[in-house]
Design an enzyme around this catalytic site. Structure first.
Site, short mmCIF file in Angstrom:
data_model
loop_
_atom_site.label_atom_id
_atom_site.label_comp_id
_atom_site.label_asym_id
_atom_site.label_seq_id
_atom_site.Cartn_x
_atom_site.Cartn_y
_atom_site.Cartn_z
N HIS A 142 0.85 -1.20 0.00
CA HIS A 142 0.00 0.00 0.00
C HIS A 142 0.88 1.24 0.00
O HIS A 142 1.94 1.26 0.63
CB HIS A 142 -0.91 0.01 1.24
CG HIS A 142 -2.08 0.92 1.09
ND1 HIS A 142 -2.00 2.27 1.34
CD2 HIS A 142 -3.34 0.68 0.69
CE1 HIS A 142 -3.18 2.82 1.09
NE2 HIS A 142 -4.01 1.89 0.70
N ASP A 148 -7.92 -5.33 -0.22
CA ASP A 148 -8.36 -6.25 -1.29
C ASP A 148 -7.96 -7.70 -1.07
O ASP A 148 -8.39 -8.57 -1.82
CB ASP A 148 -7.78 -5.76 -2.62
CG ASP A 148 -8.35 -4.40 -3.00
OD1 ASP A 148 -7.55 -3.48 -3.27
OD2 ASP A 148 -9.58 -4.27 -2.98
C1 SDX Z 1 -6.17 -0.03 -3.08
O1 SDX Z 1 -4.39 4.49 -2.15
C2 SDX Z 1 -5.34 3.85 -1.53
O2 SDX Z 1 -5.75 4.22 -0.46
C3 SDX Z 1 -5.89 2.65 -2.27
C4 SDX Z 1 -6.91 1.81 -1.52
C5 SDX Z 1 -8.21 2.58 -1.27
O3 SDX Z 1 -8.93 2.21 -0.33
O4 SDX Z 1 -8.54 3.47 -2.09
O5 SDX Z 1 -6.37 1.38 -0.30
C6 SDX Z 1 -7.31 0.58 -2.35
O6 SDX Z 1 -5.93 0.31 -4.20
C7 SDX Z 1 -5.29 -1.00 -2.34
C8 SDX Z 1 -4.10 -1.50 -3.21
C9 SDX Z 1 -4.58 -2.59 -4.14
N1 SDX Z 1 -3.49 -2.99 -5.09
C10 SDX Z 1 -2.87 -4.16 -4.93
O7 SDX Z 1 -3.06 -4.96 -4.03
C11 SDX Z 1 -1.88 -4.45 -6.06
C12 SDX Z 1 -0.59 -5.00 -5.48
N2 SDX Z 1 0.09 -3.91 -4.77
C13 SDX Z 1 1.03 -3.11 -5.45
O8 SDX Z 1 1.00 -3.06 -6.81
C14 SDX Z 1 1.53 -1.88 -4.68
O9 SDX Z 1 1.78 -2.30 -3.41
C15 SDX Z 1 0.64 -0.65 -4.67
C16 SDX Z 1 0.22 -0.25 -6.03
C17 SDX Z 1 -0.56 -0.90 -3.84
C18 SDX Z 1 1.46 0.47 -4.03
O10 SDX Z 1 2.51 0.73 -4.89
P1 SDX Z 1 3.62 1.86 -4.55
O11 SDX Z 1 3.31 2.57 -3.29
O12 SDX Z 1 3.83 2.66 -5.78
O13 SDX Z 1 4.86 1.00 -4.23
P2 SDX Z 1 5.85 0.38 -5.30
O14 SDX Z 1 5.09 -0.24 -6.44
O15 SDX Z 1 6.88 1.40 -5.63
O16 SDX Z 1 6.52 -0.81 -4.46
C19 SDX Z 1 7.62 -0.58 -3.61
C20 SDX Z 1 8.44 -1.88 -3.68
C21 SDX Z 1 8.83 -2.25 -5.11
O17 SDX Z 1 9.98 -3.07 -5.01
P3 SDX Z 1 11.48 -2.37 -5.22
O18 SDX Z 1 11.39 -1.53 -6.48
O19 SDX Z 1 11.68 -1.55 -3.98
O20 SDX Z 1 12.40 -3.53 -5.34
O21 SDX Z 1 7.62 -2.97 -3.20
C22 SDX Z 1 7.42 -3.90 -4.28
C23 SDX Z 1 7.71 -3.17 -5.57
O22 SDX Z 1 8.12 -4.08 -6.57
N3 SDX Z 1 6.01 -4.29 -4.18
C24 SDX Z 1 5.54 -5.52 -4.38
C25 SDX Z 1 4.16 -5.45 -4.15
N4 SDX Z 1 3.82 -4.20 -3.83
C26 SDX Z 1 4.97 -3.48 -3.85
N5 SDX Z 1 6.20 -6.67 -4.73
C27 SDX Z 1 5.40 -7.76 -4.85
N6 SDX Z 1 4.06 -7.79 -4.63
C28 SDX Z 1 3.42 -6.64 -4.29
N7 SDX Z 1 2.10 -6.65 -4.07
#
Ligand code: SDX
Length: 429
Positions: free
Chosen positions: A306, A363
């Site tokens: 998140h 989710d």
């Molecule tokens: C919602 O914003 C809100 O409030 C949203 C929400 C709401 O109520 O409105 O809470 C609802 O959208 C919840 C999120 C649902 N999405 C997912 O579950 C999809 C999986 N999660 C990710 O794609 C990610 O965690 C996000 C999109 C939720 C957040 O992404 P960020 O903050 O941009 O973080 P990032 O992608 O830059 O990740 C940081 C690191 C990265 O690794 P490095 O580059 O540091 O090596 O963490 C890794 C990412 O690759 N990472 C994950 C991961 N989430 C982040 N690696 C594997 N699996 C994951 N789920």
């Protein structure tokens, strides 16, 4: 005396006011930055950028705190109802009994769709994604309510708000009925909000549908938990579109589209597809997690991570507990719940997830309840939208009331070609 922050760039310096919120969040006001220093900020994804001051919802991502208008999500989940929470978000206060009764009966009076709106559904393919249908029909509603599009008329904003909250369940159910070739059901206003939705989804003209109180209460809880979440992607979209003075139906339709993405609300569908894949292919959860950690593999652990929560998402905790309760009351088992719990247990001991502070979000478990109560997987994000609707509208209204609001128009740092002359096609290589 207000706090300030100073920026020095070359021979220029700028003293900027620091605004402290009611929960001690600090924001540096950069309104004069470009004029005084020639600089703009650069912040892809707005990781460090506040778009507004807001009194709707507070999140402390480090402590896993979520409050709507100051009330904790834990208390509201246990004691409130979705329509009461909707009133709280929209009006800023918990309603009195009389106010809630009035709000509830006003919503009931607007649950039907205009008969001509139903004709839109016939034009969609049976396998159209219901989020595409929802955003299209939502935008189209503005053509049926041309008498209530004036964003500056509180009475028109009010009736549009009631119409949207009342009709979203009907619009959602119609997309499902169209997809299975069954006739649309009219709302039955003797039902409460979620029971009415379940009736329109699962009854037919020849067979009634006995709404289980367990199911309607579980759905009401899920709508409460999804009702708002400050400046998330879809809410920011509603605010941005609304800042151009587009009408409420158009702004909400844009929010539906933003929510659809699998990184946002679409994750609840993606989680179940992930769990189904692990189960049907007999995948080893640990091996699956290795793929999620592999930079060369686009696989992500959907429902994990998140932007704001760097601790548990409090909603995920509540939903995980509700999973067990609902499945127990429905006397159902869920292999998917077992797989999800195993993935969570392993991930929370794995340095990749721990070091990046990746925890289950709203989710991760929600789809297990949706599936248990019979909601088709491609409707999961539509239910997220139904829940988020009052939050979107609350932010849209707050934005229009905020004297600081201007049309949203970010700047950029240009990195393209510098000026060059047009080359006649005969001279191009
Ligand atoms: C919602 O914003 C809100 O409030 C949203 C929400 C709401 O109520 O409105 O809470 C609802 O959208 C919840 C999120 C649902 N999405 C997912 O579950 C999809 C999986 N999660 C990710 O794609 C990610 O965690 C996000 C999109 C939720 C957040 O992404 P960020 O903050 O941009 O973080 P990032 O992608 O830059 O990740 C940081 C690191 C990265 O690794 P490095 O580059 O540091 O090596 O963490 C890794 C990412 O690759 N990472 C994950 C991961 N989430 C982040 N690696 C594997 N699996 C994951 N789920």
């Amino acid at each position: 005396m207000s706090e300030t922050a100073k920026l020095v760039y070359g021979d220029k310096s700028l003293e900027m006011k620091v605004t402290r919120g009611s929960e001690d969040e600090l924001g540096v006001e950069i309104g004069a930055l470009r004029a005084k220093t020639g600089l703009i900020t650069l912040d892809p994804g707005f990781m460090n950028t506040g778009s507004c001051q807001s009194a709707v919802t507070f999140i402390d991502g480090d402590k896993g705190i979520l409050r709507y208008r100051g009330y904790s999500i834990e208390e509201l989940a246990e004691k409130s109802s979705f329509l009461e929470v909707s009133h709280l978000l929209l009006e800023g206060e918990l309603p009195t009994k009389a106010q809630l009764d009035t709000f509830t009966s006003r919503v009931k009076l607007h649950t039907m769709l205009h008969e001509d709106v139903k004709r839109f559904y016939k034009g969609f393919p049976k396998d159209a994604h219901p989020m595409a249908v929802l955003s299209a029909v939502c935008g189209a509603l503005s053509t049926f309510y041309q008498d209530s599009l004036d964003i500056d008329d509180p009475a028109q904003v009010d009736i549009s708000t009631v119409r949207l909250i009342a009709k979203f369940p009907t619009m959602a159910a119609c997309s499902y009925k169209h997809s299975i070739g069954q006739p649309f059901l009219y709302p039955v206003n003797a039902h409460d909000y979620t029971s009415n939705f379940l009736h329109m989804m699962f009854a037919t003209p020849c067979e009634g549908y006995e709404v289980s109180p367990v199911v309607s209460k579980a759905l009401d809880l899920l709508l409460i938990l999804h009702a708002d979440h400050e400046q998330n992607c879809s809410t920011s979209t509603v605010r941005l579109v609304g800042s151009s003075q587009a009408n409420l139906f158009a702004s909400i339709s844009a929010g539906v589209n933003a929510l659809w993405g699998p990184l946002h609300g679409g994750a609840n569908q993606a989680v179940i597809e992930m769990l189904d894949q692990i189960e049907s292919e007999g995948l080893d959860g640990r091996k699956y997690l290795e793929r999620c950690k592999d930079r060369n593999d686009t696989t992500r652990l959907m429902g994990f991570g998140h932007r704001v929560y760097k601790n548990f998402d409090p909603r995920a905790k509540i939903i995980k507990k509700a999973c067990g309760e609902v499945l127990g009351q429905l006397k159902k088992q869920s292999r998917l719940l077992d797989i999800a719990a195993e993935l969570e247990e392993v991930a929370l001991k794995d340095d990749y997830f721990v070091s990046r502070k990746l925890y289950p979000n709203v989710d991760f478990y929600s789809g297990i309840i949706y599936k248990a109560i019979g909601i088709p997987v491609n409707m999961f994000t539509v239910l997220f939208a139904m829940g988020r609707l009052p939050g979107w509208i609350a932010h849209w209204k707050e934005m229009h009331k905020d004297p600081a609001t201007k049309i949203g128009r970010p700047r950029q740092v240009y990195t393209g070609a510098t000026e060059r002359k047009y080359t006649p096609i005969a001279e191009r290589k």
